[in-house]
Scaffold this active site. Structure first.
Site, short mmCIF file in Angstrom:
data_model
loop_
_atom_site.label_atom_id
_atom_site.label_comp_id
_atom_site.label_asym_id
_atom_site.label_seq_id
_atom_site.Cartn_x
_atom_site.Cartn_y
_atom_site.Cartn_z
N GLU A 767 0.88 -1.18 0.00
CA GLU A 767 0.00 0.00 0.00
C GLU A 767 0.90 1.21 0.00
OE1 GLU A 767 -3.18 0.37 2.85
OE2 GLU A 767 -2.92 -1.77 3.23
N CYS A 801 -1.96 8.58 4.11
CA CYS A 801 -1.88 8.21 2.69
C CYS A 801 -3.12 8.73 1.97
CB CYS A 801 -1.84 6.70 2.50
SG CYS A 801 -1.15 5.80 3.83
#
Ligand code: FAD
Length: 1011
Positions: A767, A801
């Protein structure tokens, strides 16, 4: 009022206040058990109440028949597509500045509903003409009437014709609920013949303030309204004059518990000025009731203003109390004590409460122990009635009963007669302008009772949110006015005694509104939150965090030895039943909750998280443990697959071996543990490496995992920098890597995994980052957009993120959006994350600060706004204007927001330009047009699309998180497919005939042969 009782001791007031907190989230049945005796009627009283209520019903029905809006809303109930279309059109239409988007909105809302089915159904000419207006509009846009006269007409008149027609209809509806566009207009209307005998309480409409300028503007308009109202008031008694109502949230952009130190004194000051103006004008001023988490602050402010010496002789001060709150009756007692302590009668307006649905949702989101309000409508009625009875008997209150419910009114009249005597009129009813017509006219004009109309004042832009609330109130199934209009609801049911209903269910909560902990039913418990809106709780948490110190970091471990240990432990761990491994994850979740505060302290001190962020992270870690445990139980099972007779085909999932879990510093607990426990529960052993900035949090998490019963060699911790991570992934015994971090590091890991030719091909579950965009069109509500931008771009100092990096706003609303954004940014508190008031803390370390600051300064010519920050690793939240989307090349992992505008009609190109950046993590969209949302959904290459909300805070199991393209490999963390990345699939096919014949085939029974 001249007969104000003598002041009572202030100690009574303090005692009354202490009764609130224990009731806040108390068990519903227990609270109701105390209210029921006070809300119950004797049989004789009940007979009288029903008799009176039937009379009121008849009056109401006669009057409602005349109101075209009532008829209209009856036609378009909220459970029909048309009702929903109407509601959403009403919410957005009048604020859209550009015709292109307005037309799109109309097409979107009106085009989807079946208006023709309603045409001519109503016996009200106006309803029918409004319906026909919508039918015509639809026909003008629709396929079915292409050749019609209407279509030719629109070709000639053009879409402006349709736009104007819809705008006119929306304004007409607004006028029903709004008294006037200005206070003068409203004052004039309050004196017309329709309002004869009624007083008014004027409220200046608008959204809650987002900026200090908003607050100042509302303050000025309230002040002007008070003066104008005073100038126009002639009656002798202050309670017989028009009055003004004020919402504290309109006066201050940060009316929040965490900011109470600043906002309570500031609001007290503003309210004092308004109260003095009301005193000078000789009118009443009432403070509206808002969200339950603001109640205590509002009492501080109201209490302080009431006690001011200069206001002592003014009998016009008042407050609203919400009956749906579990604390309602205790607040009434407090208001009475306040009246006693300050030597006046306080006006208390008793309402049922306007935020029920949003309060329920918020409590669930925050995972709190119980709701602050009742979950059954009848329970709210019981509470309201108990409060009403208290108010009538109170010595220091002037009661005002705000309701449109005939049964509630009839019951109050019965008790007023009982308590005050049939001649007394020393109380009043209140209703909302545009609602409850017919209910009070006879009482006011023939029997001398008093009734005040709550009269909103504002222009078209301001009325939208209010209009929607009123439409909802009229349209909700549980609402009295809605039921009244429904022929299927009998009078008997309409007038059922709420106390009897509540007794029948023992006061239990509504079965479909489960406690927050039960949000996910039997599959798992929801993680528990902390009520940080409770000042006492927040102060306690903050004090304990402040008292915590950071211990030494764990000593670095030998990577090779850790892998060897994990390798040795693999066979035994893999052989454990999945249920046993899942049980250990559940136990770990419980331990995380046990140690929630020490973990939060570590997150604040080591990862520089704010207190709410730290809490959210512990909750996420808990949710990961419970979710993956539940997933493993249902997914790690052997599947039997179909095939020809005589063979058995089975598929099962097997762990891969030793996995490396490499976590980032921005979620050093939740992502660190999430990756590790997903690998563990599927039967792998794990060597986990945290980011070099956050080793202590990782060590604490691993210690808890071991305490939960996960063997030490099954989960090993190695700390250190990139070289440790490199050594770990290059160890050929590592059978897979779960990684969260930068795209560049993910590439390095991918290459390292391929370097050794003798090594098996192992998965990288990565990720990584993203250049996350939020698209805003001109139908969006700017106040909501700005709040979501602030949260998405600046919370956690932009170090998520998912954080917003690129705001893409339609040109037509860009100026307004950016102006409000600047004002809202100015309200951000930047400072020590351990301080509960802080919104933005420092970035993670000096290196990050240096990189971000160098970039920020290099963009100075493009700044649209930037804030001052204290010394240290703080990066100033900054808005940077770009010419084109493609100008943003990198993910800047901090509170830096880039802005690009786009023209109406260029949405497709805009999305394509975002896709061309190559990332695909999160995207936000603010639009009220469903076809726009559908288009973005279909064309944007992103893992997580958030519509009309913020872009951060993905919830495990509800919003699985992860991207595509340069943003990650999938599957999504916290989603139903994630565990599959951690396992091999194995099938076993067995020929069951090989033992000498197909016994099962031969023993099949021939049905026909059986007699
Ligand atoms: C003059 C005036 C001033 C007002 N000022 C305020 C204010 O300051 N603050 C504020 O919040 N509201 C305020 N309101 C709005 C008010 O809360 C609603 O109009 C009121 O709740 C409607 O109640 P009712 O008796 O007319 O209708 P009813 O139909 O009898 O009651 C509807 C109410 O019941 C409650 N309810 C519905 N479903 C449930 C459920 N499942 N469980 C528990 N309760 C439920 C809700 O409060 C809902 O609004 C004001 C209203 C008036 C008339």
């Amino acid at each position: 009022m001249t007969d104000a009782p003598a002041p009572a001791p202030v100690s009574d007031l303090a005692a009354a206040r202490t009764r609130l907190q224990p009731l806040h989230r108390a068990d519903e049945a227990r609270v109701l058990a105390e209210l029921l005796p006070q809300a119950s009627l004797t049989p004789a009283a009940r007979t009288a109440v029903v008799g009176r209520a039937l009379g009121l019903l008849a009056d109401l029905r006669a009057a409602q028949g005349e109101g075209w809006v009532n008829r209209f809303l009856q036609q378009y109930r909220l459970n029909t597509a048309e009702g929903v279309a109407l509601l959403s059109l009403a919410e957005a239409f009048l604020r859209v500045p550009d015709s292109e988007t307005a037309d799109l909105l109309i097409r979107d809302k009106i085009g989807t509903a079946d208006w023709a089915a309603h045409a001519g159904e109503s016996d009200s000419a106006l309803v029918n003409s409004a319906t026909w207006g919508l039918v015509i509009t639809r026909a003008l846009m629709g396929e079915q009437e292409k050749a019609s006269v209407l279509r030719r007409l629109v070709a000639r008149a053009g879409e402006p014709f349709v736009r104007q027609a819809v705008g006119g209809a929306m304004r007409m509806m607004g006028q029903v609920f709004v008294m006037g566009r200005t206070i003068d207009e409203a004052l004039a209307r309050a004196g017309d013949k329709d309002n004869r005998g009624f007083t008014a309480s004027f409220d200046m409409l608008g959204e809650a303030a987002r900026t200090h300028d908003d607050g100042k503007r509302y303050f000025a308009s309230y002040l002007a309204a008070i003066r104008a109202t005073g100038a126009g008031s002639k009656a002798n008694a202050i309670t017989d004059r028009h009055s003004v109502s004020v919402k504290l949230s309109a006066l201050h952009p940060r009316y929040e518990t965490a900011n109470a130190g600043a906002c309570v004194p500031e609001l007290t000051d503003m309210l004092r000025t308004l109260a003095e103006a009301a005193r000078d004008a000789g009118i009443c001023l009432t403070v509206d009731a808002e969200e339950s988490e603001r109640l205590e602050m509002s009492l501080d402010i109201i209490g302080a203003v009431a006690a001011l010496p200069g206001l002592k002789d003014w009998d016009g001060f008042g407050m609203a109390v919400q009956g749906y709150g579990k604390r309602a009756r205790a607040v009434i007692a407090w208001a009475d004590a306040l009246g006693a302590a300050t030597g006046r009668k306080m006006t208390v307006r008793l309402v049922k409460g306007a935020y029920w649905d949003s309060e329920i949702k918020r409590t669930q989101e925050l995972g709190l122990s119980d709701y602050p309000l009742f979950t059954r409508k009848a329970a709210t009625d019981v509470s309201y009635l108990a409060c009403a009875r208290d108010m009538l008997a109170a010595q220091h209150l002037y009661p005002a009963f705000a309701t449109h419910n005939a049964l509630t009114v009839a019951t109050i009249l019965e008790w007023a007669t009982d308590i005050l005597g049939s001649e007394s009129r020393d109380f009043e009813f209140q209703r909302l302008h545009g609602m409850g017509e017919g209910l009070f006219e006879r009482l006011v004009r023939e029997q001398g009772y008093k009734c005040r109309t709550y009269a909103p004042v504002g222009g078209h832009r301001d009325l939208l949110a209010y209009l929607v609330r009123r439409l909802l109130e009229n349209g909700a199934n549980s609402s009295f006015v809605h039921q009244l209009a429904d022929a299927a609801v009998s009078d008997e049911s309409l007038l059922a005694d709420p106390a009897v209903r509540i007794k029948a269910v023992g006061g239990t909560p509504h079965p479909s509104i489960q406690l927050p902990v039960r949000l996910y039913g039997d599959s798992r418990d929801n993680s528990a939150g902390i009520d940080l809106a409770d000042a006492g709780i927040l102060a306690g948490v903050a004090a304990r965090i402040a008292a915590t110190g950071l211990g030494p970091a764990p000593a670095p471990a030998d990577v090779g030895a850790a892998v060897t240990a994990a390798h040795g432990a693999f066979a035994g761990w893999a052989a454990q039943p999945v249920a046993a491994r899942a049980a250990l994850l559940d136990r770990l979740a419980d331990l995380l909750e046990r140690d929630r505060e020490p973990l939060m302290a570590l997150l604040v001190l080591e990862a520089r998280k704010t207190i709410p962020d730290a809490l959210a992270e512990v909750r996420e870690a808990v949710d990961f443990c419970r979710y993956y445990a539940a997933e493993a139980r249902t997914r790690m099972v052997t599947m039997t697959l179909p095939g020809p007779t005589g063979e058995r085909n089975e598929l099962h999932l097997a762990p891969r071996g030793v996995l490396a879990a490499i976590a980032p510093w921005n979620f050093p607990l939740a992502i660190f543990l999430g990756q590790a426990v997903a690998a563990l529960v599927t039967g792998n052993t794990v060597v986990a490496k945290p980011a070099p900035q956050t080793p202590r949090i990782a060590a604490a998490a691993v210690a808890l995992a071991h305490e939960a019963g996960i063997p030490a060699d099954v989960l090993r911790l190695v700390t250190g920098g990139g070289e440790i991570g490199d050594a770990l992934v290059r160890d050929p015994r590592i059978m897979g890597v779960a990684f969260t971090g930068s795209t560049a590091t993910a590439r390095r890991i991918a290459r390292a995994l391929l370097d050794d030719e003798n090594r098996p091909l192992v998965p990288l579950i990565a990720e990584t980052g993203g250049i996350n965009a939020m698209i805003v069109d001109s139908t969006a509500l700017t106040e909501q957009v700005v709040a979501d931008i602030i949260t998405s771009a600046f919370r956690s100092a932009g170090q998520r993120c998912s954080a917003l990096r690129l705001l893409l706003v339609q040109e037509d609303v860009a100026q307004r959006t950016l102006d409000m954004l600047r004002g809202a940014m100015d309200c951000l508190v930047i400072g020590d994350p351990a301080d509960p008031a802080t919104d933005v803390g420092p970035v993670i370390d000096t290196d990050a600060h240096g990189r971000l600051e160098a970039y920020r300064l290099s963009q100075k010519a493009r700044w649209r706004h930037s804030l001052a920050v204290p010394a240290g690793d703080f990066v100033a939240p900054t808005v940077i204007a770009l010419d084109a989307i493609g100008d943003l090349r990198n993910e800047w992992f901090g509170p830096l927001l880039h802005v690009v505008t786009w023209k109406a009609g260029e949405l497709g190109q805009t999305i394509a330009a975002v896709n061309a950046l190559g990332y695909g993590l999160t995207m936000g969209l603010h639009s009220r047009i469903a076809s726009v949302a559908a288009m973005v959904e279909a064309s944007a290459h992103v893992g997580n699309l958030y519509v009309n909300r913020s872009m951060i805070g993905a919830v495990v199991g509800s919003q699985p998180f992860g991207g595509e393209g340069r943003s990650g490999t999938g599957f999504k963390a916290g989603g139903p497919h994630y565990l599959l990345r951690f396992v091999h699939e194995r099938t076993v096919s067995t020929d069951t005939t090989s033992a000498g014949g197909n016994a099962s085939l031969l023993s099949i029974e021939d049905v026909a042969a059986v007699p």
